[in-house]
Design a protein around this motif. Structure first.
Motif, short mmCIF file in Angstrom:
data_model
loop_
_atom_site.label_atom_id
_atom_site.label_comp_id
_atom_site.label_asym_id
_atom_site.label_seq_id
_atom_site.Cartn_x
_atom_site.Cartn_y
_atom_site.Cartn_z
N ARG A 234 0.84 -1.21 0.00
CA ARG A 234 0.00 0.00 0.00
C ARG A 234 0.87 1.25 0.00
O ARG A 234 0.66 2.17 -0.78
N ALA A 235 1.88 1.26 0.88
CA ALA A 235 2.76 2.43 0.96
C ALA A 235 3.51 2.63 -0.35
O ALA A 235 3.63 3.76 -0.85
N PHE A 236 4.01 1.54 -0.92
CA PHE A 236 4.73 1.62 -2.19
C PHE A 236 3.82 2.17 -3.29
O PHE A 236 4.20 3.09 -4.03
N GLN A 237 2.60 1.64 -3.38
CA GLN A 237 1.68 2.10 -4.42
C GLN A 237 1.23 3.54 -4.17
O GLN A 237 1.01 4.30 -5.11
N ASP A 238 1.11 3.90 -2.91
CA ASP A 238 0.79 5.28 -2.56
C ASP A 238 1.83 6.22 -3.17
O ASP A 238 1.49 7.25 -3.76
N GLY A 239 3.09 5.84 -3.05
CA GLY A 239 4.17 6.65 -3.61
C GLY A 239 4.11 6.70 -5.13
O GLY A 239 4.29 7.75 -5.75
N VAL A 240 3.82 5.54 -5.74
CA VAL A 240 3.72 5.49 -7.21
C VAL A 240 2.59 6.39 -7.69
O VAL A 240 2.74 7.15 -8.64
N GLU A 241 1.46 6.32 -6.98
CA GLU A 241 0.27 7.03 -7.47
C GLU A 241 0.24 8.50 -7.07
O GLU A 241 -0.28 9.33 -7.80
N ASP A 386 -14.00 -6.93 -18.72
CA ASP A 386 -13.21 -5.83 -19.26
C ASP A 386 -12.42 -5.18 -18.11
O ASP A 386 -12.61 -5.53 -16.94
N ARG A 387 -11.53 -4.29 -18.44
CA ARG A 387 -10.60 -3.79 -17.43
C ARG A 387 -11.31 -3.14 -16.23
O ARG A 387 -11.05 -3.48 -15.08
N ASP A 388 -12.23 -2.23 -16.51
CA ASP A 388 -12.92 -1.55 -15.41
C ASP A 388 -13.73 -2.54 -14.58
O ASP A 388 -13.76 -2.46 -13.35
N GLY A 389 -14.39 -3.46 -15.26
CA GLY A 389 -15.20 -4.45 -14.55
C GLY A 389 -14.35 -5.38 -13.72
O GLY A 389 -14.71 -5.74 -12.59
N ARG A 390 -13.20 -5.75 -14.27
CA ARG A 390 -12.27 -6.60 -13.54
C ARG A 390 -11.82 -5.92 -12.25
O ARG A 390 -11.79 -6.51 -11.18
N LEU A 391 -11.49 -4.63 -12.36
CA LEU A 391 -11.00 -3.90 -11.19
C LEU A 391 -12.11 -3.66 -10.18
O LEU A 391 -11.89 -3.75 -8.97
N ILE A 445 -4.28 -5.36 -7.15
CA ILE A 445 -4.02 -5.27 -5.71
C ILE A 445 -4.46 -3.90 -5.18
O ILE A 445 -5.03 -3.80 -4.09
N ALA A 446 -4.22 -2.86 -5.96
CA ALA A 446 -4.63 -1.51 -5.53
C ALA A 446 -6.14 -1.45 -5.34
O ALA A 446 -6.64 -0.86 -4.37
N GLU A 447 -6.90 -2.05 -6.25
CA GLU A 447 -8.36 -2.04 -6.13
C GLU A 447 -8.83 -2.88 -4.95
O GLU A 447 -9.72 -2.48 -4.20
#
Ligand SMILES: [Zn+2]
Length: 461
Positions: A234-241, A386-391, A445-447
């Motif tokens: 979570r922390a790593f992705q927080d930095g990425v995003e 589809d991508r949005d539905g998957r997430l 994972i982010a979703e």
């Protein structure tokens, strides 16, 4: 997973071999655990190039990463420090080996450890060039080397900003976040040392961070705690995003830390894992009850029609309109949602036991939770392929975990230490196994995390 009041003998968890020492990052005490793999897919490893990486090559990667991390901070640091210029570490970069140990750090003598660390007293960065970095590079790719060193440099940035009075777990996650902020720069194509990573390389890097977790059951207040994999990713992705500015805001009051200690000696002895059959039974009942409560909230009050769970041995039950969790790939046939038949089915002799044994009981939770979330998403008229539905489906799967996390000690089922890490491992494993996944594990994972931390409002507007 913990079942209140149970006295059943639980299976031993697949032990992680990583233990934590002082200094920083991690230490391997006997090589890396085989990454979990699904049956029938011996080639689905995590990012391993297979070829051994020499200390020289690992050092070239490390130096190239550090040069680029310093380039990154020369731009990013002034924004965090009222315009003050960034000063690279004064004490330099120190690769070390068993025969050529690191410099002393303050009063601590320079001793070989398979580790990487920032030394505040000497303002230098050191890393094991013999075991740790070559192994991480070989198993997860070069970008993970960059992430490890960017994490260490993050501690150097904390020292420069004078931010060292936070609990260790906060400082560690802030360093993970800073490493993510650097990776965002790499993704944007600004790195002098690394090409923009593919989705696969990003997933490999996340798989590597998963290996750099605390052992399950570590209390977040343990002075050595870095955080569980769920929190670290979570922390790593927080930095990425969200960038370095977001990381700089971290403190003990605003950081959601999910790491929990084991609550009983029995739980600690079993690693918190329930036996296979009991896991299927309990989770199957719980996920059904959860969606009976939750579905009306996302479907305009419509009631949840019970979804049968059909474990099968070898031959899958017939279904006209069946879809696997990833639409295509190796899970097809081993686990699927049958809309026309009103059931979910999974291979109870290979897939289920393999997930349980190789990852842990909550990997089964992810399998069942994913199938139920897929059903919920499709029943409310959304796509799950589809991508949005998957997430959205991954987010919905996380909402059940959110519900489990809120359970009190009297609940029949609640999460135990390690379960969130198992969830992330399972997502990475199941997500990667798909040949045509519409979204990479990094995004999935982010979703899932958003659903886990915030519940239904995070998934459905
Ligand atoms: Zn650290």
């Amino acid at each position: 997973m913990d079942f209140a009041g149970t006295s059943a003998r639980a299976l031993a968890a697949a032990a992680t071999v990583l233990t934590l020492l002082s200094g920083c990052v991690v230490v391997t005490s006997g090589g890396f655990e085989d990454p979990p793999r699904l049956p029938g897919n011996p080639g689905d490893g995590f990012g391993a190039t297979g070829a051994p990486v020499s200390p020289e090559e690992a050092n070239r990667t490390a130096e190239s990463a550090l040069t680029d991390v310093e380039r990154f901070w020369s731009t990013a640091y002034p924004r965090l420090a009222d315009g003050a210029a960034f000063q690279p570490v004064r004490g330099g970069h120190h690769p070390y080996t068993r025969n050529d140990p690191p410099p002393a750090c303050g009063d601590a003598p320079g001793e070989y450890q398979p580790n990487a660390f920032y030394c505040p007293a000497g303002d230098f960065i050191a890393w094991d060039a013999e075991v740790l970095l070559p192994q991480l590079h070989q198993d997860f790719g070069a970008l993970l080397t960059g992430v490890v060193l960017a994490h260490e440099y993050g501690h150097g940035v904390q020292a420069r900003l004078g931010v060292t009075d936070q609990p260790t777990v906060v400082l560690e996650q802030q360093a993970d976040c800073y490493a993510g902020a650097w990776v965002a720069d790499v993704i944007a194509g600004r790195s002098t040392g690394f090409a923009a990573p593919s989705a696969q390389q990003l997933d490999d890097t996340v798989a590597g961070i998963l290996q750099l977790r605390d052992e399950p059951g570590t209390s977040a207040t343990n002075p050595q705690a870095h955080g569980n994999a769920f929190d670290r990713i979570r922390a790593f992705q927080d930095g990425v995003e969200r960038g370095a500015g977001r990381c700089a805001e971290y403190d003990a009051q605003n950081l959601p830390i999910t790491e929990v200690p084991f609550t009983s000696a029995q739980e600690a002895a079993t690693g918190g894992d329930l036996p296979y059959a009991q896991t299927v039974e309990l989770l199957g009942t719980d996920v059904q009850e959860y969606w009976a409560r939750a579905y009306p909230r996302i479907a305009g009050g419509a009631a949840w029609a019970p979804l049968r769970i059909v474990p099968f041995d070898g031959a899958a039950p017939d279904c006209a309109g069946r879809t696997a969790p990833d639409g295509a790939g190796s899970l097809d046939g081993q686990a699927f949602y049958c809309a026309s038949g009103g059931f979910v089915a999974f291979d109870d002799t290979r897939l289920g036991p393999a997930l349980h044994q190789r990852i842990g009981d909550n990997a089964l939770g992810m399998l069942l939770g994913g199938l139920f979330a897929q059903a919920a998403q499709e029943r409310r008229g959304g796509s799950s392929t589809d991508r949005d539905g998957r997430l959205t489906t991954d987010c919905l799967a996380g909402t059940w975990t959110n519900d489990l996390l809120r359970r009190g000690p009297d609940s029949d089922v609640r999460l135990s230490p390690g379960d969130l890490d198992e969830a992330v491992t399972a997502l990475l494993t199941l997500g990667r196994s798909a040949q045509n996944a519409s979204a990479g594990a990094f995004d999935r994972i982010a979703e899932f995390r958003d659903g886990t931390l915030e519940g239904l409002p995070a998934c459905v507007s």
